[in-house]
Design an enzyme around this catalytic site. Structure first.
Site, short mmCIF file in Angstrom:
data_model
loop_
_atom_site.label_atom_id
_atom_site.label_comp_id
_atom_site.label_asym_id
_atom_site.label_seq_id
_atom_site.Cartn_x
_atom_site.Cartn_y
_atom_site.Cartn_z
N HIS A 80 -7.76 -5.17 -0.76
CA HIS A 80 -6.26 -4.70 -0.30
C HIS A 80 -5.73 -5.49 0.56
O HIS A 80 -4.34 -5.08 0.78
CB HIS A 80 -6.84 -3.18 0.22
CG HIS A 80 -5.90 -2.12 0.30
ND1 HIS A 80 -4.96 -1.69 -0.54
CD2 HIS A 80 -5.17 -1.64 1.49
CE1 HIS A 80 -3.92 -0.83 -0.21
NE2 HIS A 80 -4.17 -0.68 1.07
N SER A 132 0.78 -1.20 -0.09
CA SER A 132 -0.04 0.04 -0.11
C SER A 132 0.98 1.46 -0.12
O SER A 132 1.48 1.37 -0.78
CB SER A 132 -0.77 -0.08 1.14
OG SER A 132 -1.96 0.95 0.94
N ASP A 181 -9.93 -4.24 -4.49
CA ASP A 181 -9.32 -3.38 -3.70
C ASP A 181 -10.17 -2.16 -4.08
O ASP A 181 -10.04 -1.48 -4.83
CB ASP A 181 -7.91 -3.24 -4.07
CG ASP A 181 -7.07 -2.31 -3.09
OD1 ASP A 181 -7.81 -1.68 -2.34
OD2 ASP A 181 -5.66 -2.53 -3.17
O1 9J3 Z 1 -3.21 1.15 2.85
C1 9J3 Z 1 -2.68 2.12 2.37
O2 9J3 Z 1 -1.46 2.43 2.68
C2 9J3 Z 1 -3.56 2.92 1.89
C3 9J3 Z 1 -3.45 4.24 1.80
C4 9J3 Z 1 -4.67 5.14 2.17
O3 9J3 Z 1 -5.77 4.67 2.25
O4 9J3 Z 1 -4.41 6.51 2.20
C5 9J3 Z 1 -5.40 7.41 2.83
C6 9J3 Z 1 -4.79 8.34 3.43
#
Ligand code: 9J3
Length: 288
Positions: free
Chosen positions: A232, A154, A200
């Site tokens: 995700h 992520s 995701d």
């Molecule tokens: O799981 C992640 O790092 C996704 C990034 C995310 O949702 O960022 C929102 C600010």
């Protein structure tokens, strides 16, 4: 067999005028569907846990996973740093540590300094962490300092792509459900594998993995695996055999330079990965 392989690598290097300094390794047996999906690979692994105070200031607490030194005296391995995503900590991605190390790599899994740290900071942390493995860690004697790679989930996957721009001397990167707010990845020259997941809704492939993959030049070795019916969090906490198999094969091919792993990365689905779990697979197969 070993002499013949080394000789042909040497001739290939001469033929294209490349310096004879490229470090490559063949660690362990040739790949099979069973070997790349195995919960535990052929190398015995030792774990050393580090508190935040014991790691460089760019990241937090960590675990180092490495082939048990007493069993592999004199051998060196590629080094891999693995970063978690937004609100995640080391334990969320720790399952990849022993899984990858047991295939013949020195691995560090770490927590970031803050849960909300931006991807670019995670990229800096990844580069610091992998250099720490080579230069200062408990396993430094086992690390080939020319063979460094980064993996992340992520925002940590966005960090992988950022780390490759920060440090083009990296040998490989694997971005799992990467998330970033910008797409400067036309500058990437490091061989890069990306995993996306069709279900995701946090880093939807159409907004993240797909445009990132498309931006990476077709002159850079790259591959993009989209998992079907996966969210995700397919890379988080619960071991995922397809993510492990793809990551291990990419690291073997590009961090070790082990071309025994080429064929399995040029077939759809990649070696060992269940066809029913794959929504799509593509890559610069002519380069791989
Ligand atoms: O799981 C992640 O790092 C996704 C990034 C995310 O949702 O960022 C929102 C600010």
């Amino acid at each position: 067999m070993r002499t013949k392989t080394l000789l042909s690598v040497g001739i290939a290097a001469l033929a294209i005028g490349a310096p004879a300094t490229a470090s490559a390794a063949q660690n362990g047996p040739a790949p099979t569907a069973a070997s790349v999906t195995a919960t535990t690979g052929p190398y015995a692994v030792t774990k050393t846990s580090l508190s935040n105070a014991q790691t460089p200031s760019d990241f937090g607490a960590a675990n180092v996973w490495y082939p048990t030194p007493s069993q592999y005296a004199g051998q060196t391995f590629g080094a891999v740093a693995i970063a978690p995503g937004f609100t995640e900590v080391e334990s969320d991605i720790a399952w990849l540590g022993p899984r990858i190390a047991s295939q013949g790599f020195v691995v560090i899994t770490f927590s970031t300094n803050s849960l909300g740290e931006a991807p670019n900071s995670r990229g800096i942390a990844l580069n610091t962490a992998v250099k720490y493995l080579a230069n200062d860690s408990v396993a430094k004697a086992e690390v080939d300092p020319a063979r460094l790679a980064v993996v992340g989930h992520s925002m940590g996957g966005g960090g992988v792509l950022d780390a490759e721009l920060q440090n083009p001397s990296l040998k490989a990167g694997v971005a799992l459900m990467p998330w970033e707010t910008s797409n400067p990845f036309a500058g990437i020259t490091v061989p890069t594998a990306i995993v996306g997941a069709t279900a995701d809704i946090i880093a939807p492939p159409a907004q993240h993995s797909t445009p990132f993959y498309n931006a990476i030049p077709s002159t850079t070795p790259k591959a993009y695996l989209q998992l079907a019916n996966a969210t995700h969090f397919a890379a988080v906490r619960t071991p995922n055999p397809w993510i492990a198999a793809f990551t291990i094969q990419w690291l073997k091919r590009y961090l070790d330079g082990d071309t025994r792993y080429s064929a399995g990365l040029k077939t759809t689905p990649p070696l060992g990965i269940n066809a029913g779990s794959v929504a799509s697979y593509t890559g610069t197969f002519g380069l791989i």
